[in-house]
Design an enzyme around this catalytic site. Structure first.
Site, PDB file in Angstrom:
ATOM      1  N   ASP A 140      -9.808  -6.561   6.948  1.00 30.56           N
ATOM      2  CA  ASP A 140      -8.785  -6.558   5.875  1.00 30.56           C
ATOM      3  C   ASP A 140      -9.032  -5.177   5.272  1.00 30.56           C
ATOM      4  O   ASP A 140      -9.883  -4.243   5.242  1.00 30.56           O
ATOM      5  CB  ASP A 140      -9.215  -7.595   5.106  1.00 30.56           C
ATOM      6  CG  ASP A 140      -8.559  -8.119   3.879  1.00 30.56           C
ATOM      7  OD1 ASP A 140      -7.256  -7.664   3.841  1.00 30.56           O
ATOM      8  OD2 ASP A 140      -8.912  -8.666   3.221  1.00 30.56           O
TER       9      ASP A 140
ATOM     10  N   ASP B   9      -0.841 -10.637   0.870  1.00 27.87           N
ATOM     11  CA  ASP B   9      -1.006 -11.635   0.006  1.00 27.87           C
ATOM     12  C   ASP B   9       0.166 -12.184  -0.505  1.00 27.87           C
ATOM     13  O   ASP B   9       0.848 -11.704  -1.434  1.00 27.87           O
ATOM     14  CB  ASP B   9      -1.719 -11.197  -1.064  1.00 27.87           C
ATOM     15  CG  ASP B   9      -3.193 -10.538  -0.629  1.00 27.87           C
ATOM     16  OD1 ASP B   9      -3.729 -11.385   0.407  1.00 27.87           O
ATOM     17  OD2 ASP B   9      -3.939 -10.038  -1.415  1.00 27.87           O
TER      18      ASP B   9
ATOM     19  N   GLU C 122      -5.910  -0.368   4.237  1.00 25.26           N
ATOM     20  CA  GLU C 122      -4.837   0.537   4.025  1.00 25.26           C
ATOM     21  C   GLU C 122      -5.320   2.179   3.777  1.00 25.26           C
ATOM     22  O   GLU C 122      -4.858   2.932   4.283  1.00 25.26           O
ATOM     23  CB  GLU C 122      -4.066   0.150   2.917  1.00 25.26           C
ATOM     24  CG  GLU C 122      -3.298  -1.076   3.135  1.00 25.26           C
ATOM     25  CD  GLU C 122      -4.233  -2.151   3.058  1.00 25.26           C
ATOM     26  OE1 GLU C 122      -5.322  -2.242   2.552  1.00 25.26           O
ATOM     27  OE2 GLU C 122      -4.070  -3.568   3.521  1.00 25.26           O
TER      28      GLU C 122
HETATM   29  C1  NOJ Z   1      -7.203  -9.726   0.742  1.00 29.15           C
HETATM   30  C2  NOJ Z   1      -6.541 -10.285   1.737  1.00 29.15           C
HETATM   31  O1  NOJ Z   1      -5.273  -9.930   1.688  1.00 29.15           O
HETATM   32  C3  NOJ Z   1      -6.780 -11.812   1.366  1.00 29.15           C
HETATM   33  O2  NOJ Z   1      -6.304 -12.333   2.557  1.00 29.15           O
HETATM   34  C4  NOJ Z   1      -8.271 -11.905   1.391  1.00 29.15           C
HETATM   35  O3  NOJ Z   1      -8.661 -13.279   0.946  1.00 29.15           O
HETATM   36  C5  NOJ Z   1      -8.887 -11.375   0.281  1.00 29.15           C
HETATM   37  N1  NOJ Z   1      -8.632  -9.900   0.435  1.00 29.15           N
HETATM   38  C6  NOJ Z   1     -10.408 -11.385   0.239  1.00 29.15           C
HETATM   39  O4  NOJ Z   1     -11.101 -10.878   1.083  1.00 29.15           O
END
Ligand code: NOJ
Length: 985
Positions: free
Chosen positions: A558, A638, A561
């Site tokens: 995650d 998200d 970017e």
């Molecule tokens: C951002 C991610 O997009 C999300 O899915 C994740 O739960 C959080 N980071 C925490 O790691």
């Protein structure tokens, strides 16, 4: 420092305060085109060019420089600068590949030779970034032996014929420089036809005396260059952002000065363009230069952690695939703009008419695009189709096919931020089993670590990770743990110590180690552009290094970017330095992929080290670029627990599919906020048609595992999950197809029906693989029916009750909460497995049901690909690949072998699968003539010999109201891996 703290705390506050639905993106955190110097300059350039009568692009190809040798044309493009008398030499290559793809590359001689001066004692490379291909391109670059230059009638052009049967032609105009691509004599793509080619050449900074300040003059504020430039005569040459640029409290030092590349790409006669993922908007891309129903800003590709992203927007998101397709009736073409720097794409359409009095009505629509990147080479691949699959197939040959995932990876994943202890995980696992709800994978978000130190487990909450995974393994379930690229800057953390001492992190512009803020607080970022960095990263996943991980642990990358809470636009400064001195600016959009690449290799290596029978890695990524499809799955980040986000997920996933990265999904249930039970239920129904199917939720949301929803919701969600599981054979076959041809797994209307103009913009319904399964999940609150668009003259049947519909038409399908609108197009055979199990692994030896759907011709066919769903043994021939064919003329259903080659593991695998049989054949729209027929005869080929014939009973059910007649054969007991024939005659 205080400023960083404040911004970090602000980020935390913003993230943590999301108890209720947050609604809108913080626009001020992200640049518009007008705030991005190079974008603004190039838009201004376009405005000047397009408003100037007889605008002449200042670029020309020196005819004496042109050479053509074995599939490659080379030459020098000369740029006559606008405001000075300088000429700039730009080396050009046009490569023609065997596959029919052409590639136009423009570099800049001075930078190429390193004959430029860097400012601020920068250690950055002097060249334009030329390594994107090393990451993105893995095949398809064999040069064409048939490409040839013809004798051009006019001296002013060079012509090259190439492609299949030499049906393609590139006409290279010398002055102004431009290229026109033809197929079968017709022009499909034009480069620099509108004269927007712009390569910002290197020049030294000439310090002008500061203008004298007059009384009353205010200090220049951030972003104000934009306003100042507006009033300048020649905005395209606006120097305000050539040498430095400030945004969000950060100043980009731009040691190489202005260096953007831009080009117009026109698609004459093409009304629709698709692609350039990732954006939250319609599949058919909108116009971007303002006006009713159009965007004001270009589509942007600058991988970013766009917090609370908004719907229907050209704003950038987490990943970038600079690949676009243009489509018109019976023709698809495309371009790949291979550039990893920040990129903007303007799209406009124009109508031309033979009749000047028609005011454009009834004329031909063309799409014009304008591609603008901040730095790097101009490097564009041209695809001439003619079908959507031809374009996607060639693109996939270049950038790689989707990885064939393990079967668990395409089953259901249960995630939340966070399962809080190992006992919690075990409890959720038991509850799924108790409620008879299938799932394959449970996920751990960042809280499992000790203080956000990756490769550790919090000893207070996850004291026994191996015991936890042992329980999961009993049901063949897996664990995915998150590992992010930011490494906590804290004493006594061996990983950070090692990364620092070995100098493997990303550097600042002054070449010292770069420090920023993310989940752990102060952090450093692994530089996966560095071969040494990747090698080190690989070692971290070994079972003896990442203690507590097991064979059923897989990885989620995650924030790659990368997300940096206190960085400009929530990412790294562009003047940061990566391996070999490349600036972050040059490689930004590739950054996420390099991490996943290293993680993928790590998972491969960890199992190779352990034993020979290594399994296929699974890695989920948030950030991606062209080529990421080779490494795993992506999800759309998200989203929110809101109906518009559910609705937007369908076009977003369709867009990923046609962009060569089909293994995609959205957080089921919505990440931020608490979904209503209706929304949660509808989301599971839609999720059952996402190639990557995972429920996920923010840390501040209420628990929402399906068994908590209460009745009737839990039952309905369970049905959606079971539908997914029963169709896993079809999904897996679709993945196999994607992994060999690049075909999307879920497909939009235009891809399936490329002649049907009315359906080109349809993006709320999808076809699964090549099965004619057409789903239109409900995405609106309270909706109880769905209008489904049937493009072709064919019969369609409701998946559940065989209600018959006739296309072409828009038909209304009842969709009460418990129903997913799902139709079967006549002419297909769909394989499924109907026994409910706890996980897909437990279905390994389950029998199959074949659903034969007879349409207008009365014939049908469908394929099945099957292997152990885990290892690489299929590469040694351990797989079954069959085609089932129903022939109306012969009245037979037969199974034919599609396996291309046998290997060392073929016979052992076939032996292992000998007991796996077809337990049921259902024929939808069964012929009336079967009425009264009591049995069918079966002949099977065993060990190459016919087994003789035997009979099994046939049950025929007459047509009722609008429902088609159907027939069923119970237990024909033919082997799934053998040849056989069932005769209905
Ligand atoms: C951002 C991610 O997009 C999300 O899915 C994740 O739960 C959080 N980071 C925490 O790691």
């Amino acid at each position: 420092m205080a400023r960083r703290w404040a911004s970090f705390l602000l980020s935390c506050l913003a993230i943590c305060s999301l108890v209720t639905l947050a609604v809108t993106v913080k626009h001020e955190n992200f640049k518009t085109c007008a705030q991005s110097g190079f974008c603004k300059r190039n838009r201004a350039y376009a405005d000047t060019a397009l408003s100037t009568t007889n605008w002449a692009s200042p670029y020309s190809l020196d005819p004496t420089s042109v050479k053509f040798d074995r599939g490659i044309l080379t030459g020098t493009v000369i740029k006559q600068t606008i405001n000075t008398d300088e000429t700039v030499r730009l080396p050009l290559t046009i490569a023609f590949y065997e596959s029919g793809v052409a590639r136009v590359t423009i570099d800049e001689e001075k930078r190429q030779k390193g004959e430029i001066e860097l400012r601020h004692n920068s250690k950055a490379k002097k060249q334009r970034y030329n390594e994107a291909e090393q990451w993105a391109i893995v095949g398809g670059t064999k040069l064409s032996t048939g490409a040839a230059t013809g004798n051009s009638a006019e001296q002013s052009t060079t012509r090259v014929s190439y492609g299949p049967a030499s049906a393609f032609e590139a006409i290279i105009r010398h002055s102004p420089f431009g290229v026109e691509f033809k197929r079968g004599g017709e022009t499909h793509i034009k480069l620099n036809d509108r004269g927007l080619l712009n390569v910002e050449h290197w020049r030294p900074k000439i310090d002008k005396p500061e203008p004298e300040k007059k009384e009353g003059d205010e200090e220049k504020k951030e972003g104000e260059e934009a306003v100042v430039a507006e009033s300048e005569k020649d905005a395209a040459e606006d120097e305000g952002t050539w040498w430095d640029e400030s945004f969000g409290g950060n100043t980009d030092s731009k040691p190489r000065g202005p260096e953007a590349v831009a080009l117009d790409v026109s698609f004459p006669g093409y009304q629709h363009v698709y692609g350039v993922a990732e954006h939250a908007g319609p599949l058919s891309l909108k116009e971007t230069r303002g006006g009713e129903g159009k965007y004001d800003d270009p589509y942007r590709l600058y991988n970013s952690d766009v917090f609370e992203y908004e719907m229907d927007s050209p704003m950038t998101l987490y990943g970038a695939i600079p690949f676009m397709q243009a489509h018109k009736k019976d023709s698809t073409v495309g371009v790949l703009w291979l550039n990893a720097a920040e990129t903007w794409i303007d799209i406009t359409k124009s109508t031309t008419s033979a009749n000047p009095l028609s005011l454009g009505i009834g004329g031909t629509v063309s799409t014009n695009t304008h591609w603008i990147s901040e730095s790097g080479l101009l490097d564009i691949f041209v695809f001439l189709g003619p079908s959507p699959q031809d374009v996607i197939g060639s693109y996939s040959e270049l950038t790689g096919y989707t990885q064939l995932p393990q079967q668990f990876a395409i089953a259901y994943h249960q995630c939340r931020w966070n399962y809080v202890t190992d006992e919690d995980v075990k409890d959720v696992d038991r509850k799924f089993s108790r409620h008879k709800i299938p799932y394959d994978v449970i996920w751990l978000d960042i809280e499992y670590t000790e203080g956000k130190k990756y490769f550790t487990w919090d000893p207070m909450t996850f004291g026994d990770p191996l015991g936890m995974q042992k329980q999961l393994d009993e049901s063949e379930r897996k664990l995915v743990a998150i590992i992010d690229p930011h490494i906590k800057n804290e004493g006594n953390y061996p990983i950070v110590d090692e990364m620092k001492s070995k100098d493997l992190a990303v550097h600042n512009k002054d070449d010292s180690i770069y420090e920023g803020w993310c989940w752990p607080g102060s952090s450093y970022w692994i530089d996966c552009f560095s071969p040494r960095g990747r090698e080190w990263w690989k070692g971290l996943f070994r079972y003896d290094k990442f203690k507590g991980s097991a064979k059923n642990t897989f990885i989620w990358n995650d924030m790659n970017e990368p997300s940096v809470f206190n960085g400009p636009e929530t990412t790294m400064p562009k003047d940061n330095l990566h391996h070999d001195g490349w600036e972050h600016r040059d490689v930004h959009n590739l950054n996420g992929m390099t991490l996943v690449n290293a993680t993928y290799d790590a998972l491969l290596a960890r199992d190779k080290d352990e034993d020979k029978h290594h399994v296929r890695p699974f890695v989920l990524t948030r950030s991606f670029f062209s080529g990421s499809q080779r490494l795993g799955a992506m999800w759309t980040g998200d989203n929110q627990a809101a109906w518009p986000h559910l609705e937007a997920s369908i076009p977003m996933i369709l867009s990923m599919g046609i962009s060569g990265f089909p293994f995609s999904g959205a957080d089921v249930g919505g990440f931020f906020g608490n979904p209503s039970k209706e929304l949660l239920t509808r989301w599971y129904q839609a999720g059952a048609f996402y190639p990557f199917f995972r429920g996920h939720a923010h840390i501040d949301t209420r628990r929402r595992e399906p068994y908590l929803a209460g009745e009737p919701y839990t039952q309905i969600i369970t049905q959606a999950l079971r539908l997914r599981y029963s169709l896993l054979p079809a999904w897996y076959t679709a993945f196999h197809e994607a992994s060999t041809t690049g075909a999307p797994i879920v497909r939009p209307n235009y891809y399936v029906h490329p002649s049907d103009e009315k359906g080109f913009a349809i993006d709320d319904q999808l076809y699964l693989g090549s099965y004619g399964l057409l789903a239109k999940p409900v995405t609106k609150e309270g909706e109880v029916a769905q209008d489904i668009y049937l493009a072709d003259k064919e019969k369609y049947f409701d998946y559940f009750d065989y209600w018959m519909y006739e296309g072409p038409a828009t038909v209304s399908v009842a969709a009460p909460l418990e129903t997913i609108p799902l139709l079967m197009q006549g002419g297909h055979i769909i394989p499924r497995r109907e026994r409910p199990r706890r996980s897909s692994g437990l279905m390994r030896y389950d029998p199959f049901t074949l659903v034969v759907v007879l349409g207008n011709t009365g014939d049908a066919e469908g394929t099945l690909y099957l292997d152990d769903g885990a290892s690489f043994d299929y590469q040694d021939g351990a797989y079954i690949h069959r085609r089932f064919v129903y022939s109306a003329a012969m009245g037979t259903l037969s199974s034919e072998d599609l396996a291309v080659a046998t290997g060392s593991k073929t016979s052992a695998y076939l032996k292992e699968m000998e007991t796996v049989k077809v337990e049921k054949v259902i024929v939808v729209n069964a012929p009336e003539s079967w009425k009264g027929k009591a049995e069918v005869s079966i002949s099977e080929e065993l060990a190459g010999k016919s087994s003789g014939t035997r009979s099994v009973p046939l049950d025929w059910h007459a047509r009722e109201e609008g429902r088609a007649a159907w027939a069923v054969i119970r237990n024909p007991a033919v082997r799934i891996g053998s040849g056989w024939k069932i005769s209905f005659a």
